[in-house]
Design a protein around this motif. Structure first.
Motif, PDB file in Angstrom:
ATOM      1  N   ASP A  54       0.833  -1.207   0.103  1.00 53.25           N
ATOM      2  CA  ASP A  54       0.011  -0.096   0.062  1.00 53.25           C
ATOM      3  C   ASP A  54       0.643   1.242  -0.057  1.00 53.25           C
ATOM      4  O   ASP A  54       2.070   1.159   0.211  1.00 53.25           O
ATOM      5  CB  ASP A  54      -1.113  -0.060   1.190  1.00 53.25           C
ATOM      6  CG  ASP A  54      -0.342   0.201   2.652  1.00 53.25           C
ATOM      7  OD1 ASP A  54       0.794   0.513   2.635  1.00 53.25           O
ATOM      8  OD2 ASP A  54      -0.831  -0.223   3.511  1.00 53.25           O
ATOM      9  N   THR A  55       0.143   2.306  -0.076  1.00 51.60           N
ATOM     10  CA  THR A  55       0.892   3.506  -0.376  1.00 51.60           C
ATOM     11  C   THR A  55       1.696   3.937   0.985  1.00 51.60           C
ATOM     12  O   THR A  55       2.848   4.621   0.883  1.00 51.60           O
ATOM     13  CB  THR A  55      -0.021   4.907  -0.455  1.00 51.60           C
ATOM     14  OG1 THR A  55      -0.796   4.570  -1.726  1.00 51.60           O
ATOM     15  CG2 THR A  55       0.669   6.082  -0.654  1.00 51.60           C
ATOM     16  N   THR A 115       4.986   1.808   1.109  1.00 47.14           N
ATOM     17  CA  THR A 115       5.602   2.481   0.014  1.00 47.14           C
ATOM     18  C   THR A 115       6.392   3.713   0.425  1.00 47.14           C
ATOM     19  O   THR A 115       7.711   4.040   0.120  1.00 47.14           O
ATOM     20  CB  THR A 115       4.877   2.756  -1.405  1.00 47.14           C
ATOM     21  OG1 THR A 115       4.321   1.275  -1.654  1.00 47.14           O
ATOM     22  CG2 THR A 115       5.939   3.035  -2.710  1.00 47.14           C
ATOM     23  N   ASP A 173       8.413   1.409  -7.115  1.00 43.74           N
ATOM     24  CA  ASP A 173       7.560   0.993  -6.198  1.00 43.74           C
ATOM     25  C   ASP A 173       6.146   1.708  -6.044  1.00 43.74           C
ATOM     26  O   ASP A 173       5.149   1.164  -6.030  1.00 43.74           O
ATOM     27  CB  ASP A 173       8.183   1.108  -4.577  1.00 43.74           C
ATOM     28  CG  ASP A 173       9.053  -0.173  -4.438  1.00 43.74           C
ATOM     29  OD1 ASP A 173       9.160  -1.287  -5.079  1.00 43.74           O
ATOM     30  OD2 ASP A 173      10.057   0.194  -3.673  1.00 43.74           O
ATOM     31  N   THR A 196       2.385   0.721  -7.253  1.00 43.75           N
ATOM     32  CA  THR A 196       1.304   0.676  -6.061  1.00 43.75           C
ATOM     33  C   THR A 196      -0.056   0.875  -6.591  1.00 43.75           C
ATOM     34  O   THR A 196      -0.161   1.651  -7.418  1.00 43.75           O
ATOM     35  CB  THR A 196       1.733   1.965  -5.098  1.00 43.75           C
ATOM     36  OG1 THR A 196       2.961   1.679  -4.448  1.00 43.75           O
ATOM     37  CG2 THR A 196       0.692   1.830  -3.956  1.00 43.75           C
TER      38      THR A 196
END
Length: 80
Positions: A2-3, A6, A71, A75
């Protein structure tokens, strides 16, 4: 991934890359060390863009440089 994860991983990588401690980044960013720690240790899972911008300023990078990683590109969009 998930953000939040990341963002956390990117922040840890930049700290290592720039050989900076949380404290030195906080000083250069003009934000409290606890703000950075909260992001890294999961108390703040949705840091604001202004906070990320200040962190970028502390590293001497742009927002584009912060988010321009494989990444972040991979996402998936999250349901908010």
């Amino acid at each position: 991934m998930d953000t939040y994860q990341t963002t956390r991983i990117r922040l840890l990588g930049l700290l290592e890359e720039h050989k900076m401690s949380i404290h030195s980044l906080a000083i250069k960013s003009g934000i409290a060390p606890s703000t950075i720690k909260n992001i890294l240790y999961g108390k703040s899972t949705n840091p604001g863009i202004v906070t990320i911008k200040l962190i970028c300023d502390g590293f001497g990078i742009s927002l584009n440089e912060f988010f321009d990683t494989e990444d972040f590109r991979s996402t998936e969009m999250e349901n908010l």
